[in-house]
Design an enzyme around this catalytic site. Structure first.
Site, PDB file in Angstrom:
ATOM      1  N   HIS A   1      11.915   2.995  -1.582  1.00  0.00           N
ATOM      2  CA  HIS A   1      11.014   2.182  -0.768  1.00  0.00           C
ATOM      3  C   HIS A   1      10.851   2.837   0.611  1.00  0.00           C
ATOM      4  O   HIS A   1      11.792   3.430   1.147  1.00  0.00           O
ATOM      5  CB  HIS A   1      11.558   0.756  -0.624  1.00  0.00           C
ATOM      6  CG  HIS A   1      10.566  -0.146   0.035  1.00  0.00           C
ATOM      7  ND1 HIS A   1      10.420  -0.230   1.393  1.00  0.00           N
ATOM      8  CD2 HIS A   1       9.619  -0.966  -0.497  1.00  0.00           C
ATOM      9  CE1 HIS A   1       9.443  -1.071   1.679  1.00  0.00           C
ATOM     10  NE2 HIS A   1       8.940  -1.537   0.543  1.00  0.00           N
TER      11      HIS A   1
ATOM     12  N   GLU B   1       2.787   3.408  -2.504  1.00  0.00           N
ATOM     13  CA  GLU B   1       2.792   2.546  -1.330  1.00  0.00           C
ATOM     14  C   GLU B   1       2.609   3.402  -0.083  1.00  0.00           C
ATOM     15  O   GLU B   1       3.597   3.913   0.477  1.00  0.00           O
ATOM     16  CB  GLU B   1       4.123   1.795  -1.222  1.00  0.00           C
ATOM     17  CG  GLU B   1       4.367   0.799  -2.324  1.00  0.00           C
ATOM     18  CD  GLU B   1       5.229  -0.349  -1.839  1.00  0.00           C
ATOM     19  OE1 GLU B   1       4.842  -1.493  -2.037  1.00  0.00           O
ATOM     20  OE2 GLU B   1       6.288  -0.095  -1.238  1.00  0.00           O
TER      21      GLU B   1
HETATM   22  C1  PEP Z   1       6.259  -3.386   0.718  1.00  0.00           C
HETATM   23  O1  PEP Z   1       6.886  -3.353   1.776  1.00  0.00           O
HETATM   24  O2  PEP Z   1       6.610  -2.747  -0.286  1.00  0.00           O
HETATM   25  C2  PEP Z   1       5.052  -4.188   0.679  1.00  0.00           C
HETATM   26  C3  PEP Z   1       4.212  -3.996  -0.309  1.00  0.00           C
HETATM   27  O3  PEP Z   1       4.930  -5.093   1.670  1.00  0.00           O
HETATM   28  P1  PEP Z   1       3.651  -5.955   2.063  1.00  0.00           P
HETATM   29  O4  PEP Z   1       2.986  -6.424   0.795  1.00  0.00           O
HETATM   30  O5  PEP Z   1       4.192  -7.080   2.863  1.00  0.00           O
HETATM   31  O6  PEP Z   1       2.758  -5.055   2.844  1.00  0.00           O
END
Ligand code: PEP
Length: 264
Positions: free
Chosen positions: A98, A170
């Site tokens: 992450h 992400e």
């Molecule tokens: C994350 O931190 O993996 C994430 C997707 O957070 P958010 O949806 O709050 O942006």
């Protein structure tokens, strides 16, 4: 049959065990299960014993995930959790890489490679998060960053383990408070690139690895991502931290998926 649709949330450093139990019970009672569709929740470590015990006895089949795991089998690693400890808790999934682990806790790709090798050896599914920082995006090296992360993180992993891998794209600039969601136009080319890198690493098995998107997803924008042909689900943060929010985002995500299916 095609790749499954996978949807869930990571609670980060939020929720007491009692709060996780309340959330999980309500979610399990209300979520609709669909064939070839999988939900997951990733609470803090301290909630795992209670939540996985309930999960064992209900029919919702929601996967329970851990937010991290150390690569060593045991030893002098204060504050860390091993595969053996997680195994004893009946965890279905381990989230690795992450952006907060990479950015705030200096987790490197070689560290992640050791973690992935250990996690697959222990029989876990791994949800591997990759993504470029705002600077890397600015300098137009998103593709290089994501390829490098995948190639190092997955170095030496046998193709037989690809069936236990899920990758979440992400972009670091899109996640958390202050993040802005990527546009579907940002996401689709990277998802295709991820698929190509996985095929290069694992051969045909790489094409079956689900690729999720995560970053400021909510009920309003979820469908715009899940309608993309190369996106197989979502990793949600804040929007999934209430049962209402989880279900609303999930329903929207399924609507996008259904639209994609209707287009063939
Ligand atoms: C994350 O931190 O993996 C994430 C997707 O957070 P958010 O949806 O709050 O942006």
């Amino acid at each position: 049959m095609g790749r499954p649709f996978i949807f869930g949330t990571n609670f980060k450093m939020n929720q007491t065990p009692a709060e996780s139990v309340t959330f999980y019970r309500e979610l399990a009672a209300r979520v609709t299960t669909r064939p070839h569709t999988q939900c997951y929740v990733i609470p803090p470590y301290t909630s795992l014993p209670a939540v996985s015990e309930i999960a064992r006895d209900d029919d919702s089949q929601i996967w329970i995930g851990a937010q991290n795991m150390h690569w060593a089998p045991e030893g002098a690693y204060t504050g860390e959790i091993s595969a053996r400890i997680l195994k004893a808790l009946d965890v279905d999934l381990v989230l690795l890489g992450h952006a907060e682990r990479r950015g705030l806790f200096y987790e490197t790709d070689p560290d992640l490679n050791r973690k992935l090798l250990t996690a697959f050896d222990a029989g876990f599914r791994v949800l591997l998060a990759v993504g470029e920082t705002a600077d890397e995006r600015h300098y137009r090296v998103s593709a290089e960053t994501v390829s490098r992360q995948l190639k190092i993180d997955l170095h030496g992993i046998p193709a037989a383990h690809a069936s236990h891998l899920i990758v979440a794209y992400e972009p670091v600039w899109s996640i958390g408070a202050g993040g802005t969601p990527a546009s579907p136009g940002d996401v689709e080319p990277v998802a295709m690139l991820i698929r190509d890198v996985l095929a290069g690493l694992f051969g045909p098995a790489g094409r079956d690895v689900p690729v999720l998107y995560g970053g400021s997803v909510n009920p309003e924008n979820a469908a715009a991502f899940t309608v993309l042909p190369d996106i197989d689900g979502l990793l949600v943060g804040r929007a999934g931290w209430t049962v209402e929010g989880f279900l609303a985002t999930y329903e929207a995500a399924l609507a996008g998926r259904d639209l994609a299916a209707s287009r063939g």
